[in-house]
Design a protein around this motif. Sequence first.
Motif, PDB file in Angstrom:
ATOM      1  N   LEU A 113       0.906  -1.172   0.015  1.00 23.54           N
ATOM      2  CA  LEU A 113       0.062  -0.065  -0.112  1.00 23.54           C
ATOM      3  C   LEU A 113       0.927   1.221  -0.054  1.00 23.54           C
ATOM      4  N   ARG A 114       0.487   2.251  -0.764  1.00 24.75           N
ATOM      5  CA  ARG A 114       1.209   3.357  -0.752  1.00 24.75           C
ATOM      6  C   ARG A 114       0.237   4.719  -0.548  1.00 24.75           C
ATOM      7  N   ASN A 115       0.800   5.643   0.210  1.00 22.39           N
ATOM      8  CA  ASN A 115      -0.057   6.762   0.388  1.00 22.39           C
ATOM      9  C   ASN A 115       0.001   7.641  -0.721  1.00 22.39           C
ATOM     10  N   ARG A 116      -0.802   8.954  -0.534  1.00 21.26           N
ATOM     11  CA  ARG A 116      -1.104   9.729  -1.880  1.00 21.26           C
ATOM     12  C   ARG A 116       0.270  10.279  -2.228  1.00 21.26           C
ATOM     13  N   ARG A 117       1.613  10.223  -1.546  1.00 14.30           N
ATOM     14  CA  ARG A 117       2.742  10.520  -2.224  1.00 14.30           C
ATOM     15  C   ARG A 117       3.497   9.742  -2.793  1.00 14.30           C
ATOM     16  N   GLY A 118       2.856   8.488  -2.913  1.00 14.48           N
ATOM     17  CA  GLY A 118       3.680   7.138  -3.532  1.00 14.48           C
ATOM     18  C   GLY A 118       4.576   6.378  -2.569  1.00 14.48           C
ATOM     19  N   GLU A 119       4.675   6.990  -1.174  1.00  7.97           N
ATOM     20  CA  GLU A 119       5.609   6.276  -0.472  1.00  7.97           C
ATOM     21  C   GLU A 119       4.934   4.899   0.156  1.00  7.97           C
ATOM     22  N   PRO A 120       5.480   3.961   0.454  1.00 11.03           N
ATOM     23  CA  PRO A 120       5.146   2.817   1.118  1.00 11.03           C
ATOM     24  C   PRO A 120       4.459   2.957   2.438  1.00 11.03           C
ATOM     25  N   VAL A 121       3.287   2.410   2.885  1.00 12.74           N
ATOM     26  CA  VAL A 121       2.790   2.563   4.194  1.00 12.74           C
ATOM     27  C   VAL A 121       2.688   1.134   4.828  1.00 12.74           C
ATOM     28  N   ASP A 122       2.418   1.119   6.164  1.00 14.14           N
ATOM     29  CA  ASP A 122       2.291  -0.294   6.958  1.00 14.14           C
ATOM     30  C   ASP A 122       0.882  -0.483   6.647  1.00 14.14           C
ATOM     31  N   PRO A 123       0.515  -1.768   5.925  1.00 16.53           N
ATOM     32  CA  PRO A 123      -0.782  -2.049   5.618  1.00 16.53           C
ATOM     33  C   PRO A 123      -1.529  -2.610   6.937  1.00 16.53           C
ATOM     34  N   VAL A 124      -0.894  -3.220   7.720  1.00 17.43           N
ATOM     35  CA  VAL A 124      -1.460  -3.876   9.032  1.00 17.43           C
ATOM     36  C   VAL A 124      -2.576  -2.854   9.683  1.00 17.43           C
ATOM     37  N   PRO A 125      -2.645  -1.676   9.928  1.00 17.11           N
ATOM     38  CA  PRO A 125      -3.556  -0.991  10.801  1.00 17.11           C
ATOM     39  C   PRO A 125      -4.864  -0.803   9.634  1.00 17.11           C
ATOM     40  N   PHE A 126      -4.566  -0.614   8.474  1.00 18.10           N
ATOM     41  CA  PHE A 126      -5.724  -0.694   7.768  1.00 18.10           C
ATOM     42  C   PHE A 126      -6.524  -1.887   7.352  1.00 18.10           C
ATOM     43  N   PHE A 127      -5.693  -3.129   7.382  1.00 13.21           N
ATOM     44  CA  PHE A 127      -6.303  -4.292   7.380  1.00 13.21           C
ATOM     45  C   PHE A 127      -7.004  -4.922   8.756  1.00 13.21           C
ATOM     46  N   VAL A 128      -6.812  -4.324   9.774  1.00  9.64           N
ATOM     47  CA  VAL A 128      -7.094  -4.685  11.215  1.00  9.64           C
ATOM     48  C   VAL A 128      -8.483  -3.925  11.252  1.00  9.64           C
ATOM     49  N   THR A 129      -8.374  -2.545  10.673  1.00  8.67           N
ATOM     50  CA  THR A 129      -9.458  -1.717  10.743  1.00  8.67           C
ATOM     51  C   THR A 129     -10.661  -2.145  10.220  1.00  8.67           C
ATOM     52  N   THR A 130     -10.291  -2.536   8.849  1.00  7.67           N
ATOM     53  CA  THR A 130     -11.192  -2.861   7.985  1.00  7.67           C
ATOM     54  C   THR A 130     -11.880  -4.311   8.410  1.00  7.67           C
ATOM     55  N   GLY A 131     -11.307  -5.279   8.938  1.00 11.18           N
ATOM     56  CA  GLY A 131     -11.647  -6.488   9.541  1.00 11.18           C
ATOM     57  C   GLY A 131     -12.998  -6.079  10.545  1.00 11.18           C
TER      58      GLY A 131
ATOM     59  N   VAL B 232     -18.812  -0.612   3.520  1.00 17.29           N
ATOM     60  CA  VAL B 232     -17.970   0.111   2.492  1.00 17.29           C
ATOM     61  C   VAL B 232     -17.695   1.630   2.932  1.00 17.29           C
ATOM     62  N   GLY B 233     -18.437   2.169   3.794  1.00 17.25           N
ATOM     63  CA  GLY B 233     -18.367   3.503   4.360  1.00 17.25           C
ATOM     64  C   GLY B 233     -17.045   3.535   5.342  1.00 17.25           C
ATOM     65  N   ALA B 234     -17.162   2.567   6.106  1.00 15.87           N
ATOM     66  CA  ALA B 234     -16.000   2.378   7.092  1.00 15.87           C
ATOM     67  C   ALA B 234     -14.632   2.070   6.464  1.00 15.87           C
ATOM     68  N   THR B 235     -14.462   1.143   5.397  1.00 10.32           N
ATOM     69  CA  THR B 235     -13.667   0.962   4.704  1.00 10.32           C
ATOM     70  C   THR B 235     -12.905   2.050   3.984  1.00 10.32           C
ATOM     71  N   LEU B 236     -13.913   2.823   3.203  1.00 11.44           N
ATOM     72  CA  LEU B 236     -13.195   4.030   2.708  1.00 11.44           C
ATOM     73  C   LEU B 236     -12.880   5.092   3.549  1.00 11.44           C
ATOM     74  N   VAL B 237     -13.386   5.262   4.785  1.00 12.41           N
ATOM     75  CA  VAL B 237     -12.762   6.206   5.783  1.00 12.41           C
ATOM     76  C   VAL B 237     -11.484   5.516   6.195  1.00 12.41           C
ATOM     77  N   ALA B 238     -11.364   4.271   6.452  1.00 15.91           N
ATOM     78  CA  ALA B 238     -10.029   3.768   6.867  1.00 15.91           C
ATOM     79  C   ALA B 238      -9.121   3.930   5.777  1.00 15.91           C
ATOM     80  N   HIS B 239      -9.316   3.714   4.659  1.00 14.37           N
ATOM     81  CA  HIS B 239      -8.285   3.829   3.630  1.00 14.37           C
ATOM     82  C   HIS B 239      -7.901   5.304   3.495  1.00 14.37           C
ATOM     83  N   ARG B 240      -8.661   6.202   3.649  1.00 13.63           N
ATOM     84  CA  ARG B 240      -8.218   7.677   3.577  1.00 13.63           C
ATOM     85  C   ARG B 240      -7.548   8.136   4.667  1.00 13.63           C
TER      86      ARG B 240
END
Length: 108
Positions: free
Chosen positions: A7-25, A58-66
Amino acid sequence: MTDPHSLRNRRGEPVDPVPFFVTTGLGFVFAFSFGPMCGLAYGLSLSEALAASAGAFVGATLVAHRRLVDRAPPADAGALPPGPRFERLLYAALALGVLLVGLTIPLL
């Protein structure tokens, strides 16, 4: 070389994907654990309650991704100081408590 599937942020830098996947779950668990029950308590049909739960997920996933991917600092930026981390944890715990109380009100 970095993983091209990371996963990459809006600047193209890699970010840790674990918080996103945990929050989405957790969003999935909350949406489909409480959503159908609350929908039925408010008089929705089961299919409508499931559709509302899917929309909430879907709404929670979009907020978590942002919040956790698009606006995240790069993975090598270092840790946040303890003050802001504790403040975020406190606000998240309060929000979770309010969410749980709000989800149990229709069941009373």
